[in-house]
Design a protein around this motif. Structure first.
Motif, PDB file in Angstrom:
ATOM      1  N   GLN A   1       0.821  -1.213   0.000  1.00 46.53           N
ATOM      2  CA  GLN A   1       0.000   0.000   0.000  1.00 46.53           C
ATOM      3  C   GLN A   1       0.858   1.267   0.000  1.00 46.53           C
ATOM      4  OE1 GLN A   1      -2.647   0.220   3.348  1.00 46.53           O
ATOM      5  NE2 GLN A   1      -4.045   1.566   2.289  1.00 46.53           N
ATOM      6  N   PHE A   2       1.904   1.313   0.811  1.00 45.26           N
ATOM      7  CA  PHE A   2       2.753   2.501   0.858  1.00 45.26           C
ATOM      8  C   PHE A   2       3.516   2.683  -0.450  1.00 45.26           C
ATOM      9  CE2 PHE A   2       6.915   4.435   1.892  1.00 45.26           C
ATOM     10  CZ  PHE A   2       6.447   5.701   2.146  1.00 45.26           C
ATOM     11  N   GLY A   3       4.031   1.612  -0.999  1.00 42.38           N
ATOM     12  CA  GLY A   3       4.752   1.698  -2.268  1.00 42.38           C
ATOM     13  C   GLY A   3       3.864   2.197  -3.394  1.00 42.38           C
ATOM     14  N   TYR A   4       2.629   1.713  -3.436  1.00 42.05           N
ATOM     15  CA  TYR A   4       1.694   2.166  -4.463  1.00 42.05           C
ATOM     16  C   TYR A   4       1.381   3.649  -4.295  1.00 42.05           C
ATOM     17  CZ  TYR A   4      -2.472   2.719  -7.254  1.00 42.05           C
ATOM     18  OH  TYR A   4      -3.384   3.167  -8.168  1.00 42.05           O
ATOM     19  N   TRP A   5       1.146   4.074  -3.054  1.00 47.38           N
ATOM     20  CA  TRP A   5       0.850   5.486  -2.803  1.00 47.38           C
ATOM     21  C   TRP A   5       2.036   6.359  -3.203  1.00 47.38           C
ATOM     22  CZ3 TRP A   5       3.308   9.092   0.223  1.00 47.38           C
ATOM     23  CH2 TRP A   5       2.666  10.324   0.317  1.00 47.38           C
TER      24      TRP A   5
ATOM     25  N   GLY B   1       1.392   7.580   8.052  1.00 48.34           N
ATOM     26  CA  GLY B   1       0.160   6.817   8.253  1.00 48.34           C
ATOM     27  C   GLY B   1       0.161   5.500   7.499  1.00 48.34           C
ATOM     28  N   TYR B   2       0.640   5.514   6.263  1.00 46.26           N
ATOM     29  CA  TYR B   2       0.709   4.279   5.491  1.00 46.26           C
ATOM     30  C   TYR B   2       1.685   3.283   6.115  1.00 46.26           C
ATOM     31  CZ  TYR B   2      -2.184   5.641   1.537  1.00 46.26           C
ATOM     32  OH  TYR B   2      -3.236   5.983   0.748  1.00 46.26           O
ATOM     33  N   VAL B   3       2.847   3.772   6.550  1.00 42.70           N
ATOM     34  CA  VAL B   3       3.834   2.878   7.144  1.00 42.70           C
ATOM     35  C   VAL B   3       3.297   2.275   8.440  1.00 42.70           C
ATOM     36  CG1 VAL B   3       6.122   2.811   8.231  1.00 42.70           C
ATOM     37  CG2 VAL B   3       5.796   3.992   6.060  1.00 42.70           C
ATOM     38  N   ILE B   4       2.670   3.085   9.274  1.00 44.51           N
ATOM     39  CA  ILE B   4       2.123   2.584  10.540  1.00 44.51           C
ATOM     40  C   ILE B   4       0.992   1.606  10.285  1.00 44.51           C
ATOM     41  CG2 ILE B   4       0.834   3.300  12.594  1.00 44.51           C
ATOM     42  CD1 ILE B   4       2.579   5.860  12.554  1.00 44.51           C
TER      43      ILE B   4
ATOM     44  N   GLN C   1      -1.186  -3.929  10.372  1.00 45.25           N
ATOM     45  CA  GLN C   1      -1.801  -5.034   9.645  1.00 45.25           C
ATOM     46  C   GLN C   1      -0.908  -6.259   9.628  1.00 45.25           C
ATOM     47  OE1 GLN C   1      -2.792  -3.374   5.848  1.00 45.25           O
ATOM     48  NE2 GLN C   1      -4.706  -2.478   6.584  1.00 45.25           N
ATOM     49  N   ALA C   2       0.395  -6.066   9.593  1.00 49.34           N
ATOM     50  CA  ALA C   2       1.317  -7.199   9.596  1.00 49.34           C
ATOM     51  C   ALA C   2       1.251  -7.942  10.925  1.00 49.34           C
ATOM     52  CB  ALA C   2       2.740  -6.719   9.330  1.00 49.34           C
ATOM     53  N   HIS C   3       1.008  -7.219  12.014  1.00 44.65           N
ATOM     54  CA  HIS C   3       0.945  -7.866  13.321  1.00 44.65           C
ATOM     55  C   HIS C   3      -0.429  -8.451  13.617  1.00 44.65           C
ATOM     56  CE1 HIS C   3       4.960  -6.920  14.527  1.00 44.65           C
ATOM     57  NE2 HIS C   3       4.784  -5.660  14.142  1.00 44.65           N
ATOM     58  N   HIS C   4      -1.444  -8.054  12.899  1.00 42.75           N
ATOM     59  CA  HIS C   4      -2.783  -8.600  13.089  1.00 42.75           C
ATOM     60  C   HIS C   4      -3.095  -9.724  12.109  1.00 42.75           C
ATOM     61  CE1 HIS C   4      -3.540  -4.921  15.421  1.00 42.75           C
ATOM     62  NE2 HIS C   4      -4.381  -5.687  16.065  1.00 42.75           N
TER      63      HIS C   4
END
Length: 142
Positions: free
Chosen positions: A33-37, A104-107, A112-115
Motif C-alpha cells: 500500500q505505501f509503495g503504491y501510494w 500513516g501508510y507505514v504505521i 496489519q502485519a501484526h494482526h
C-alpha cells in the motif's frame, strides 16, 4: 559451395525498454500500500512541491525560497509575492500532509502485519512454548 543460412533462434525477441517500462508501470498495483501510494500519488505531490520550490528559487533566490517554505520569512516580504504565497501555502499545508500520509501508510502496514495471525494460532503457540521441556540429554561433552 554455398553456405546455408543459420536458422533463426527459438522464441520471440527480447522485449524493448518501452515494453519493460510499460509492464513495470502496470505492475504497480502489486506493490504494498505505501509503495503504491508513493509511486502514484506521492510522487505527483512531491513533484508539484519541488516545481514550486524551483520556480521560487529562480525568482526570489534559493535562501529566500527555503525561508518562505519553512515559514521563517513571510511571503509578503519578498518579490514577486504571487509565487511566494503559493510556496508558503505548500510549506505550511502540503508538506506536513505528505509526511503525515507517508507515516500513516507505514504505521498501517505495520499494524496489519501484526494482526495477520488468528488468536487461536497465537494461543496454541503460547501453550506449546509454556510446556515443560523434556529431561536434558545425557550426552557428555568430554
Amino acid at each position: 559451395m554455398s553456405i546455408a543460412p543459420t536458422p533463426p533462434s527459438g522464441g520471440p525477441p527480447p522485449p524493448g525498454r518501452r515494453h519493460r517500462l510499460r509492464a513495470r508501470w502496470a505492475d504497480r498495483h502489486a506493490l504494498p500500500q505505501f509503495g503504491y501510494w508513493l509511486v502514484s500519488r506521492g510522487a505527483i505531490a512531491l513533484a508539484v512541491c519541488g516545481a514550486l520550490y524551483l520556480l521560487n528559487g529562480f525568482l526570489i533566490g534559493w535562501a529566500n525560497a527555503y525561508d518562505v517554505m519553512a515559514g521563517i520569512t513571510s511571503p509578503s516580504v519578498v518579490r514577486p509575492q504571487w509565487c511566494a504565497w503559493l510556496l508558503a501555502l505548500t510549506g505550511w499545508a502540503a508538506i506536513p500532509a505528505i509526511i503525515g500520509a507517508a507515516a500513516g501508510y507505514v504505521i498501517t502496514e505495520q499494524i496489519q502485519a501484526h494482526h495477520a495471525r488468528e488468536l487461536s494460532d497465537v494461543l496454541d503457540e503460547l501453550r506449546r512454548l509454556a510446556e515443560h521441556p523434556g529431561p536434558p540429554s545425557s550426552g557428555s561433552g568430554s
